[in-house]
Design a protein around this motif. Structure first.
Motif, mmCIF file in Angstrom:
data_model
loop_
_atom_site.group_PDB
_atom_site.id
_atom_site.type_symbol
_atom_site.label_atom_id
_atom_site.label_comp_id
_atom_site.label_asym_id
_atom_site.label_seq_id
_atom_site.Cartn_x
_atom_site.Cartn_y
_atom_site.Cartn_z
ATOM 1 N N ASN A 265 0.831 -1.212 0.000
ATOM 2 C CA ASN A 265 0.000 0.000 0.000
ATOM 3 C C ASN A 265 0.861 1.255 0.000
ATOM 4 O O ASN A 265 0.544 2.243 -0.693
ATOM 5 N N GLU A 266 1.946 1.227 0.772
ATOM 6 C CA GLU A 266 2.847 2.377 0.798
ATOM 7 C C GLU A 266 3.499 2.591 -0.558
ATOM 8 O O GLU A 266 3.674 3.731 -1.005
ATOM 9 N N GLU A 267 3.885 1.461 -1.217
ATOM 10 C CA GLU A 267 4.476 1.581 -2.556
ATOM 11 C C GLU A 267 3.480 2.164 -3.548
ATOM 12 O O GLU A 267 3.833 3.013 -4.374
ATOM 13 N N ILE A 268 2.222 1.716 -3.466
ATOM 14 C CA ILE A 268 1.181 2.236 -4.363
ATOM 15 C C ILE A 268 0.952 3.717 -4.109
ATOM 16 O O ILE A 268 0.817 4.515 -5.050
ATOM 17 N N LEU A 269 0.909 4.100 -2.830
ATOM 18 C CA LEU A 269 0.701 5.508 -2.502
ATOM 19 C C LEU A 269 1.853 6.365 -3.015
ATOM 20 O O LEU A 269 1.642 7.466 -3.547
ATOM 21 N N ALA A 270 3.094 5.845 -2.850
ATOM 22 C CA ALA A 270 4.252 6.591 -3.342
ATOM 23 C C ALA A 270 4.197 6.742 -4.856
ATOM 24 O O ALA A 270 4.509 7.809 -5.409
ATOM 25 N N LYS A 271 3.810 5.677 -5.564
ATOM 26 C CA LYS A 271 3.697 5.726 -7.023
ATOM 27 C C LYS A 271 2.618 6.706 -7.450
ATOM 28 O O LYS A 271 2.795 7.479 -8.408
ATOM 29 N N ARG A 273 1.644 9.274 -5.768
ATOM 30 C CA ARG A 273 2.131 10.642 -5.554
ATOM 31 C C ARG A 273 3.027 11.099 -6.701
ATOM 32 O O ARG A 273 2.942 12.250 -7.155
ATOM 33 N N ARG A 274 3.895 10.170 -7.181
ATOM 34 C CA ARG A 274 4.760 10.531 -8.310
ATOM 35 C C ARG A 274 3.932 10.830 -9.557
ATOM 36 O O ARG A 274 4.217 11.777 -10.300
ATOM 37 N N LEU A 275 2.903 10.020 -9.795
ATOM 38 C CA LEU A 275 2.030 10.246 -10.946
ATOM 39 C C LEU A 275 1.311 11.581 -10.838
ATOM 40 O O LEU A 275 1.147 12.307 -11.842
ATOM 41 N N HIS A 276 0.875 11.924 -9.642
ATOM 42 C CA HIS A 276 0.190 13.211 -9.449
ATOM 43 C C HIS A 276 1.124 14.367 -9.763
ATOM 44 O O HIS A 276 0.725 15.382 -10.379
ATOM 45 N N VAL A 277 2.402 14.231 -9.331
ATOM 46 C CA VAL A 277 3.380 15.295 -9.614
ATOM 47 C C VAL A 277 3.604 15.430 -11.115
ATOM 48 O O VAL A 277 3.617 16.544 -11.667
ATOM 49 N N LEU A 278 3.792 14.268 -11.777
ATOM 50 C CA LEU A 278 3.997 14.303 -13.230
ATOM 51 C C LEU A 278 2.792 14.898 -13.951
ATOM 52 O O LEU A 278 2.931 15.695 -14.891
ATOM 53 N N LEU A 279 1.620 14.502 -13.489
ATOM 54 C CA LEU A 279 0.402 15.033 -14.107
ATOM 55 C C LEU A 279 0.296 16.532 -13.902
ATOM 56 O O LEU A 279 -0.079 17.275 -14.811
ATOM 57 N N TRP A 280 0.698 16.975 -12.709
ATOM 58 C CA TRP A 280 0.626 18.410 -12.419
ATOM 59 C C TRP A 280 1.556 19.192 -13.341
ATOM 60 O O TRP A 280 1.171 20.207 -13.914
ATOM 61 N N PHE A 281 2.812 18.613 -13.498
ATOM 62 C CA PHE A 281 3.750 19.277 -14.406
ATOM 63 C C PHE A 281 3.255 19.211 -15.846
ATOM 64 O O PHE A 281 3.458 20.155 -16.625
ATOM 65 N N SER A 282 2.606 18.112 -16.214
ATOM 66 C CA SER A 282 2.069 17.992 -17.572
ATOM 67 C C SER A 282 0.999 19.034 -17.814
ATOM 68 O O SER A 282 0.944 19.675 -18.881
ATOM 69 N N VAL A 283 0.147 19.181 -16.800
ATOM 70 C CA VAL A 283 -0.910 20.203 -16.933
ATOM 71 C C VAL A 283 -0.305 21.589 -17.054
ATOM 72 O O VAL A 283 -0.719 22.424 -17.884
ATOM 73 N N LEU A 284 0.713 21.857 -16.217
ATOM 74 C CA LEU A 284 1.377 23.157 -16.291
ATOM 75 C C LEU A 284 2.019 23.358 -17.657
ATOM 76 O O LEU A 284 1.954 24.443 -18.248
ATOM 77 N N GLY A 285 2.658 22.287 -18.174
ATOM 78 C CA GLY A 285 3.312 22.394 -19.472
ATOM 79 C C GLY A 285 2.321 22.648 -20.585
ATOM 80 O O GLY A 285 2.557 23.475 -21.475
ATOM 81 N N ALA A 286 1.203 21.931 -20.540
ATOM 82 C CA ALA A 286 0.168 22.144 -21.565
ATOM 83 C C ALA A 286 -0.373 23.563 -21.509
ATOM 84 O O ALA A 286 -0.606 24.220 -22.541
ATOM 85 N N GLY A 287 -0.571 24.044 -20.288
ATOM 86 C CA GLY A 287 -1.074 25.424 -20.143
ATOM 87 C C GLY A 287 -0.093 26.425 -20.703
ATOM 88 O O GLY A 287 -0.480 27.422 -21.346
ATOM 89 N N ALA A 288 1.178 26.160 -20.450
ATOM 90 C CA ALA A 288 2.196 27.093 -20.963
ATOM 91 C C ALA A 288 2.221 27.091 -22.482
ATOM 92 O O ALA A 288 2.351 28.151 -23.119
#
Length: 327
Positions: A265-271, A273-288
């Motif tokens: 469960n901890e590994e899934i949560l960590a993964k 979190r990483r996906l959320h960060v990547l998605l956030w940067f992707s969203v920021l990149g698309a907006g830019a």
């Protein structure tokens, strides 16, 4: 009266005499019997019978232990040298050892037979019916030898033969001797096994851990010294230990599985979190990129407008020059 005469008889030709009241006290002690009361309890009272052999045992013990120069057997001598209970216990111990012929396992069976079958838990005599070859687990040949020691007597009742302790006065000495013998000769688990059997065999009296391990080693090395109660006690203790170990293993397995699930469960949560960060940067990149595209379009639009205005200005300037030339 006959018992008193038997005690005083040997002193008639001896300088040693009994002080007044001593004979009566010894006879009274040896004649003690258990009498049941209307409420079911038992109390000690002076009976009418004294076993001659027991009288002889007490007198010989008293006589032999006194100093040769002491010619008056008084109450102090009785207290110091003539303890009836101790004298009977010593006689019982020597008689049983003689019948057992040096076999510790055999001696234990004889002592257990007295405790378990000739004396009740409340400290009262009871009878054993004569069986074929053996009676309540003890060979009849040995019981006959015990009769010869006057520890056991036979009674014919209701067309049957019964064995019983020779006298009530033996009850406490026999019990005391047996208890002392067990403390000297039995392993701890063997004494515990007897208590366990006498108390309906509860699980909370069983052995575990190092006590059980030590008991099993003793049993393996001394199988001939084990009683049926000993064997049952060890078997039940082993069963309880095995169940406890199985439960411990099951608990450990559940705990291990729980830890594995927690780790996953901890590994899934960590993964995640990483996906959320990547998605956030992707969203920021698309907006830019979108913002950049809009800016370029706006620049192009403005450039087009500027070019149009410049063309109009040039056209106007050229048209004005032509008009001036013609005019």
């Amino acid at each position: 009266e006959a018992a008193a005469e038997a005690m005083e008889g040997p002193t008639q030709d001896s300088p040693r005499k009994f002080a007044e009241g001593v004979v009566e006290q010894l006879v009274k002690d040896l004649a003690q019997v258990q009498v049941q009361q209307p409420n079911g309890t038992f109390v000690a009272q002076t009976g009418l019978h004294v076993e001659p052999m027991h009288l002889q045992v007490v007198c010989i013990g008293l006589w032999d232990r006194m100093a040769p120069e002491d010619l008056l057997i008084d109450m102090d001598d009785v207290t110091t040298f003539g303890d009836v209970g101790k004298a009977l216990a010593n006689y019982y111990e020597s008689s049983v050892a003689r019948v057992a012929a040096g076999d510790a396992g055999n001696e234990r069976r004889i002592r257990d037979w007295f405790d378990d079958h000739l004396i009740t838990a409340d400290g009262v005599r009871r009878q054993v019916l004569l069986g074929v070859d053996q009676s309540e687990g003890l060979p009849n040949t040995q019981i006959e030898k015990l009769q010869d020691t006057y520890l056991v007597r036979v009674e014919q009742r209701a067309r049957a033969t019964w064995f019983e302790l020779a006298h009530d006065r033996l009850i406490k000495p026999v019990r005391r001797s047996n208890e002392e013998w067990r403390s000297r000769n039995l392993a701890l688990f063997q004494r515990q096994a007897k208590l366990w059997a006498e108390n309906a065999r509860p699980d909370d009296m069983l052995f575990a851990g190092s006590e059980l391990a030590e008991s099993l080693r003793f049993a393996e090395s001394n199988p001939e010294r084990l009683s049926e109660d000993d064997k049952a006690f060890l078997e039940k203790s082993q069963g309880m230990r095995d169940r406890a170990e199985a439960e411990l293993q099951r608990t450990r397995k559940i705990e291990l599985q729980a830890r594995e699930i927690t780790t996953k469960n901890e590994e899934i949560l960590a993964k995640n979190r990483r996906l959320h960060v990547l998605l956030w940067f992707s969203v920021l990149g698309a907006g830019a990129l979108i913002a950049l595209g809009v800016s370029l379009v706006e620049i192009q639009r403005r450039n087009a407008e500027t070019a149009t205005k410049n063309a109009e200005l040039e056209h106007r300037s050229l048209f004005g020059g032509l008009r001036r030339a013609v005019g």
